[in-house]
Design a protein around this motif. Structure first.
Motif, short mmCIF file in Angstrom:
data_model
loop_
_atom_site.label_atom_id
_atom_site.label_comp_id
_atom_site.label_asym_id
_atom_site.label_seq_id
_atom_site.Cartn_x
_atom_site.Cartn_y
_atom_site.Cartn_z
N GLU A 1 38.85 40.05 42.87
CA GLU A 1 39.45 39.41 41.70
C GLU A 1 38.85 39.95 40.41
OE1 GLU A 1 40.75 34.90 40.32
OE2 GLU A 1 39.09 35.18 41.74
N MET B 1 41.00 41.94 37.57
CA MET B 1 40.98 41.43 36.21
C MET B 1 40.53 42.51 35.23
SD MET B 1 41.55 38.84 34.20
CE MET B 1 41.57 37.39 35.28
N LEU C 1 36.57 34.73 34.55
CA LEU C 1 36.48 34.20 35.90
C LEU C 1 35.20 33.40 36.14
CD1 LEU C 1 37.76 37.35 37.82
CD2 LEU C 1 39.05 35.27 37.28
N SER D 1 45.72 39.72 42.97
CA SER D 1 45.01 38.45 42.73
C SER D 1 45.65 37.59 41.64
CB SER D 1 43.53 38.71 42.35
OG SER D 1 42.90 39.49 43.34
N SER D 2 46.87 37.90 41.24
CA SER D 2 47.59 37.11 40.22
C SER D 2 46.74 36.89 38.97
CB SER D 2 48.04 35.76 40.81
OG SER D 2 48.87 35.95 41.94
N VAL D 3 46.10 37.95 38.52
CA VAL D 3 45.15 37.81 37.42
C VAL D 3 45.86 37.52 36.10
CG1 VAL D 3 43.35 39.21 38.49
CG2 VAL D 3 45.14 40.33 37.15
N THR E 1 46.03 33.91 35.86
CA THR E 1 44.69 33.39 35.60
C THR E 1 44.33 33.51 34.13
OG1 THR E 1 44.03 34.06 37.84
CG2 THR E 1 42.27 33.57 36.27
N GLU F 1 46.13 30.76 32.15
CA GLU F 1 45.45 29.47 32.30
C GLU F 1 44.16 29.42 31.49
OE1 GLU F 1 44.86 29.03 36.45
OE2 GLU F 1 47.01 28.81 36.93
N PHE F 2 43.43 30.53 31.47
CA PHE F 2 42.19 30.58 30.69
C PHE F 2 42.47 30.41 29.20
CE2 PHE F 2 39.32 33.26 28.15
CZ PHE F 2 38.11 32.65 28.41
#
Length: 409
Positions: A210, A214, A248, A291-293, A296, A299-300
């Protein structure tokens, strides 16, 4: 004398003329030998990897010195790109979207994309590139990068690239541009990419897929912006890795280590460009195998916006002058701004005020630019022009080459 036929067969009774073979035994033995060979190959591969690791550890410092020296020699010149007469920075995202889609369609290695963009920028640093040739140069750069470091069965063919460009260019034009890019760069293709330095930084700790995805996502976002074109891949890789670990909530590297020596200013600049990435790039990194970064990151950013809103509550009642929320400036961090071409009147690299232009000869048809600038020395080769200029006037441009069309004031 009559022949007497014996009543009993001499060798006993046989119901068939065929005798049972031992092929089953031989097949079992052959399978056992193949299994032994496979085990031996795995053992040899393990020994080779161990020896390679020991050798890499021994020569790691020399390898790093060579890579940093090579990256300094193969960096593009942003000032020369700024003074291009036709292509401008706002066209770059359209071309990069096309290259990202082509890179994903052929399932090429990550380093191939970074190398292709480097070849594209280096070529644009030395040659005048017309808008109608911008996509052709990008395809040639991708083809060279794939041939240089990718798997042979995944290298795109000229026919496939022509199909992706909606037959905008002929087969000979791809071959001619590929040769001209190599000749312009003096056949110096090797460039330490961001991915190469990223792998070195990730080798210092336990593997985390991940974090790697990223960091690659952030590094590919940086390809779209002018301010990172002049950033060295080694610094960009460490800065992207530091920002990826921050997003992360991973532990940062020790500042005394190589991976921990990132540039805080570049980290801030990278974080400012996370708010509005390319849709093509966002869809690419929304897949599960990456990893569908991109989700992510979204969302962050939402969490950070909520924290900022809660922290923005004023301790005292606001006055009339502060009731209105301030609007972000044009260069604010809330999203990437469209890069604009600037004009430089000072002396540029190699003493040329403009990059070399197309010469006047029978091989290249478009020579208006050369007539406008006769003072440019002939020591610099130029961008090739297709042999059939008359056929280019009524060509329908593909969806990803809309930027190639002329701009009206």
């Amino acid at each position: 004398m009559a022949y007497h036929q014996p009543t009993q067969p001499r060798y006993g009774h046989c119901e068939s003329y065929f005798v049972e073979s031992d092929e089953g035994v031989y097949a079992i033995r052959a399978e056992a030998r193949e299994r032994a060979r496979s085990i031996a190959r795995l053992h040899q591969r393990a020994i080779a990897e161990e020896l390679s690791r020991l050798t890499a550890d021994e020569y790691q410092e020399d390898i790093m010195d060579h890579m940093e020296n090579m990256e300094a020699q193969t960096m593009p010149d942003v000032n020369s790109i700024d003074i291009q007469t036709e292509i401008q920075w706002f066209m770059r995202p359209f071309l990069l979207d096309f290259l990202v889609e082509a890179h994903a369609a052929f399932q090429l290695l990550p380093e191939t994309l970074f190398l292709a963009v480097n070849l594209l920028d280096r070529y644009c640093s030395r040659r005048v590139v017309y808008k109608r040739h911008y996509q052709l140069v990008g395809c040639a750069a991708l083809l060279i990068a794939a041939k240089y470091g990718d798997k042979k069965d995944r290298v795109p063919t000229v026919r496939e690239l022509k199909s992706m460009c909606c037959s905008l260019y002929d087969d000979e034009m791809f071959t001619q541009m590929e040769w001209h890019v190599l000749q312009t760069l003096d056949w110096s293709v090797g460039h330490p990419t961001v991915d190469a330095f990223l792998q070195i930084a990730l080798a210092e700790v336990a593997y985390d897929a991940e974090v790697e995805h990223m960091a690659l996502y952030i590094a590919e976002i940086a390809l779209y912006h002018r301010e990172f074109v002049s950033a060295r891949p080694s610094v960009l890789a460490r800065s992207a890795l530091a920002l990826a670990r921050c997003i992360l909530s991973r532990t940062q590297s020790n500042p005394s280590e190589w991976a921990g020596a990132y540039d805080a200013q570049i980290v801030m600049s990278l974080s400012n460009h996370l708010y509005n990435p390319s849709l093509v790039l966002s869809r690419k990194y929304a897949s599960m195998h990456l990893s569908s970064v991109s989700a992510t990151v979204d969302e962050f950013l939402q969490r950070q916006a909520q924290i900022a809103r809660r922290a923005a509550a004023p301790p005292t009642p606001p006055t009339v002058a502060t009731l209105e929320e301030p609007k972000p400036a044009a260069g604010d961090y809330l999203g990437p701004q469209t890069p604009q071409k600037t004009h430089y009147g000072s002396v540029m690299q190699h003493g040329c005020l403009t990059p070399p232009i197309t010469p006047e000869n029978e091989q290249f048809a478009y020579n208006n630019m050369a007539k406008a600038h006769p003072q440019v020395p002939h020591a610099y080769p130029t961008t090739p022009t297709p042999d059939h200029p008359s056929n280019m006037q009524h060509v329908q441009y593909p969806p990803h080459s809309s930027y190639l069309q002329p701009q009206h004031a």
